[in-house]
Scaffold this active site. Structure first.
Site, PDB file in Angstrom:
ATOM      1  N   CYS A  37       0.836  -1.197   0.000  1.00  0.00           N
ATOM      2  CA  CYS A  37       0.000   0.000   0.000  1.00  0.00           C
ATOM      3  C   CYS A  37       0.873   1.250   0.000  1.00  0.00           C
ATOM      4  CB  CYS A  37      -0.909  -0.021   1.239  1.00  0.00           C
ATOM      5  SG  CYS A  37      -1.884   1.484   1.486  1.00  0.00           S
ATOM      6  N   CYS A  90     -16.591   0.439  -7.597  1.00  0.00           N
ATOM      7  CA  CYS A  90     -16.800   1.868  -7.808  1.00  0.00           C
ATOM      8  C   CYS A  90     -17.175   2.489  -6.473  1.00  0.00           C
ATOM      9  CB  CYS A  90     -17.892   2.125  -8.841  1.00  0.00           C
ATOM     10  SG  CYS A  90     -18.226   3.891  -9.091  1.00  0.00           S
ATOM     11  N   CYS A 142     -29.310 -20.465   2.811  1.00  0.00           N
ATOM     12  CA  CYS A 142     -29.547 -20.809   4.219  1.00  0.00           C
ATOM     13  C   CYS A 142     -30.499 -19.815   4.883  1.00  0.00           C
ATOM     14  CB  CYS A 142     -28.227 -20.890   4.986  1.00  0.00           C
ATOM     15  SG  CYS A 142     -27.230 -19.395   4.955  1.00  0.00           S
ATOM     16  N   HIS A 184     -23.715 -17.479   7.964  1.00  0.00           N
ATOM     17  CA  HIS A 184     -24.556 -18.675   7.818  1.00  0.00           C
ATOM     18  C   HIS A 184     -25.742 -18.607   8.777  1.00  0.00           C
ATOM     19  CE1 HIS A 184     -25.446 -22.735   6.630  1.00  0.00           C
ATOM     20  NE2 HIS A 184     -25.373 -23.195   7.860  1.00  0.00           N
TER      21      HIS A 184
END
Length: 801
Positions: free
Chosen positions: A209, A274, A348, A753
């Protein structure tokens, strides 16, 4: 109905025809019906149903006789215990079918390939043929329902063989819907289609970075080549300091690509984002854009999972405990009401909500004697909500599918696949028609709305109740009480004083929810003063079944994140003290006017306010998105932040709530060759969405445009009548017993989940049962510990006095 006479030497009694208990149809030389059957090629766009029966969850794998695919309408039926093939024959007189059976291969033939195959990284999440087919041998034959006989493929004409090959090679209706869902996942935006690039003399440093030392989760700005780290990926170990976002805020360069997602397999598979649209996008010329910064995609190697893959991993791998405190496996259970539902990759949330709803007494009693609508009214059961609900009840309660899997070593059941149900309920919805993970509570609200509009209010009547909301001006001491018909409570669990480590009593949060609240800067319609008002609410009626959403959402890094607060919910709760507010002595009602007003959804408004959106912007967003959910409103706000009138006062139009489509929309469809009458019907059924209306028109080319019942208006009238019915008697009973809990493990309601815990009678004893997709097991105390931190939706049933 006449019957072809059997060949000499073959005797078939009348009782054998359509005998649902017959072991198998007789296989013989083809009858005249098969040999003279007219061959027609499949026309483009024809839906071929070959995954399961239209009326039940019998499949080529789980039904000994397989399924029969009608060679005239391409719908599929089974000759299992209910013999739906006979039902179709009697309704349509369609006689000839392709019989499809899948027999389990011997164990030595279906051993998996090396474990290394499972660890291969996916370059792209794709729709591929199910590996389950590798376990079965596929058998085909032609079945004549009139003669109750099967004909081997080697004995039919080349033309009929060619038609069978065409059907077998065609995508099934389920596969077509899956592909369609994936194709509409991610689109280009105006910013990704027109990227203005500024290229420097030296190529960017791709190793880390540009603002910190992070070497993963790196994003390159397609406008200038700046390298910045992404946002922290909640629910995963991927770090991030949001420097790519900071670069956008500083420069206004909106489009960036994740370096680790680049692959020589194809430029279209990488993660592109974006920041201005605040969404994933496609970049049509991404390879050329990257080449400007000396990045050759054809030589790239994918090193990190994509955002979709991260979400899918969380959904499939975040398993709730299936073992007890001592490590032993929890006991699988089978029988009526104990049928699991297969996870379709992201379903789920649907599985858990449907299991919980169908566990309620009101739902069970409604469907006990419910039959399918006649073929004359519903020619395609896959397109009818009532048919799919009846099919779902049969799947969950018939016990035919609640049996151990055929695969050796698998102690769980295979479960039923709710593919058609999912596609039908989610169609034309911007989120539920996709393959992404979704919020279970938002799906619950959408499902009830769909049922109310297309089936009627009778099924969900027991879930509905009247909530009274009181607003009182402190200046003139005048106010009003508005009643609304709702089908759930959404109670905030997280606030500024709550950490994710302390335990929270749900009753205290319900008490806070109904407590009197001061509203600052209230503009009184009566005295015209800007002052403080007091808002309160309460039950005017109590439902038979109460659904409570434990709202655990906080905004972190502009991303909704779920906080796993430990929540204490008793088995029995008493809500009788939270009755409807009234105008006390000295308080007067507002003078009634005929002015058009808009009342924002209080739950959605509260969530938007907690995210930092000003009241006027939040109200405007809710008004323009149907006043339903905070998420829809938030997406609208992100799309309209640059509007010049974003902070202008909200102007309420009397026609906003009208269901009548605009003349412009009807004219636009008319320009495509559709009549005004059928265009109007398509727009009404699609709630004014022109694109959805076009899709409906192409799917219903023979529709005459006649609307037998205006569904929207009839639903509104039914809701009004139900309110009158519920409020005609005094509110009684506020005692409830906990029946089911939808739990969520993960950091965001859109990842992770979902499972359902349901209290059932097992061997004459009340036990909690865990429904983890197709896995259905008895719970012990240790497995129930996860409920406190993960409970998200609670289903209560009223205790009878």
């Amino acid at each position: 109905m006449s019957r072809h006479r059997p060949a000499p030497g073959i005797l078939i009694s009348q009782s054998q025809i359509f005998n649902q208990y017959a072991i198998a149809a007789i296989t013989m030389t083809c009858c005249d019906h098969i040999s003279t059957f007219p061959i027609q090629k499949l026309t483009p766009g024809t839906q071929v149903h070959k995954d399961d029966c239209m009326y039940c969850f019998d499949t080529p794998e789980n039904c000994p006789k397989g399924i029969d695919i009608c060679l005239e309408c391409y719908q599929s039926f089974s000759r299992g215990p209910l013999n739906h093939t006979e039902l179709h024959v009697n309704s349509t007189h369609h006689q000839i079918y392709l019989n499809l059976v899948k027999e389990l291969k011997p164990e030595d033939e279906r051993k998996r390939k090396s474990d290394g195959e499972r660890s291969v990284k996916m370059a792209k999440l794709m729709i591929t043929d199910s590996q389950e087919d590798d376990n079965y041998n596929t058998l085909t034959s032609i079945y004549c329902a009139l003669c109750d006989l099967k004909c081997n493929m080697s004995e039919v004409s080349e033309g009929l063989q060619s038609k069978v090959d065409e059907i077998m090679n065609a995508n099934s209706s389920t596969r077509s819907e899956e592909i369609k869902a994936w194709e509409q996942e991610i689109f280009p935006c105006t910013h990704s289609c027109d990227i203005q690039q500024t290229v420097t003399d030296s190529p960017p440093d791709l190793s880390k970075c540009g603002a910190c030392d992070l070497k993963q989760n790196l994003w390159i700005c397609l406008h200038c080549g700046s390298i910045g780290c992404g946002r922290e990926q909640f629910g995963s170990s991927i770090p991030g300091n949001s420097h790519a976002l900071a670069h956008y805020e500083l420069t206004g360069h909106p489009v960036a690509v994740k370096l680790g997602s680049l692959s020589a397999a194809g430029s279209e598979i990488c993660d592109s984002y974006c920041y201005k649209c605040n969404d994933e996008v496609k970049v049509p010329n991404v390879s050329a854009c990257l080449l400007k910064f000396d990045i050759d995609v054809s030589k790239a190697v994918k090193t990190e999972k994509s955002l979709v893959e991260i979400n899918l991993d969380q959904n499939l791998n975040w398993d709730f405990k299936l073992d007890g405190a001592n490590g032993e496996k929890l006991q699988p259970v089978f029988g009526s009401g104990l049928t699991g539902m297969k996870n379709l990759g992201n379903s789920c949330y649907l599985n858990s909500v449907v299991q919980s709803l169908f566990s309620l007494n009101d739902y069970k009693s409604y469907f006990e004697n419910k039959t399918f609508p006649p073929f004359k009214r519903v020619k395609d059961p896959s397109r009818d909500v009532c048919c799919q609900l009846v099919k779902m009840y049969d799947g969950l309660y018939s016990s035919r599918y609640s049996v151990p899997s055929q695969l050796s070593g698998d102690v769980y059941q295979a479960g039923i696949k709710p593919s058609t149900f999912k596609h039908l309920i989610g169609e034309n919805h911007p989120e539920f028609q996709t393959q992404r993970q979704q919020d279970a509570y938002e799906f619950y609200l959408h499902l009830l709305d769909k049922i109310d509009n297309e089936v009627g209010l009778a099924l969900n009547e027991g879930l509905k109740f009247v909530l009274d909301n009181k607003i009182l001006c402190s200046k003139c001491n005048k106010g009003r009480i508005d009643s609304e018909l709702v089908d759930s409570l959404s109670v905030p669990i997280v606030d500024e004083n709550t950490s994710d480590t302390e335990k929270v009593d749900i009753l205290e949060k319900i008490e806070d929810y109904f407590a009197v609240e001061a509203v600052e800067d209230y503009q009184c319609d009566e005295c015209k003063e800007k002052t403080v008002a007091f808002k309160s609410s309460g039950f005017k009626t109590y439902p038979q079944s109460l659904v409570l959403n434990a709202r655990r959402i906080q905004l972190k890094n502009w991303v909704p994140v779920k906080v796993d607060v430990e929540l204490q919910v008793p088995d029995v709760i008493d809500l009788s003290s939270f009755g409807a507010p009234i105008l006390e002595d000295g308080e007067q009602e507002f003078t009634k006017t005929n002015s058009t007003t808009f009342e924002p959804n209080p739950d959605a408004m509260e969530m938007l306010s907690s995210m930092g959106f000003p009241h006027n912007r939040a109200a405007k967003a809710l008004y323009n998105t149907g006043n339903k959910s905070a998420e829809d409103a938030m997406n609208w706000l992100f799309e309209h932040l640059e509007d010049a009138d974003i902070d202008a006062p909200l102007e309420v139009s009397e026609s906003k709530e009208s269901n009548e489509p605009s003349n412009e929309a009807i004219a636009s469809l008319g320009a495509m060759g559709f009549s005004s009458q059928v265009s109007r019907k398509a727009l009404i059924l699609s709630k004014g969405d022109v694109n959805a209306a076009v899709e409906w028109l192409f799917s219903n080319p023979d529709d005459d445009g006649v609307i037998e019942v205006d569904r929207t208006k009839s639903t509104a009238e039914a809701r009004s009548s139900l309110m009158e019915k519920l409020t005609s008697a005094p509110a009684t009973g506020g005692n409830y017993k906990l029946k089911a809990i939808v739990c969520h493990k993960g950091s965001s309601p859109h990842t992770g989940h979902y499972v359902a815990y349901i209290r059932l009678n097992i061997d004459n004893q009340e036990r909690w049962v865990l429904f983890n997709d197709e896995k259905v097991v008895l719970c012990d105390e240790s497995s129930m510990k996860e409920v406190g931190a993960n409970g998200y939706l609670y289903f209560f049933e009223k205790i009878a006095h």
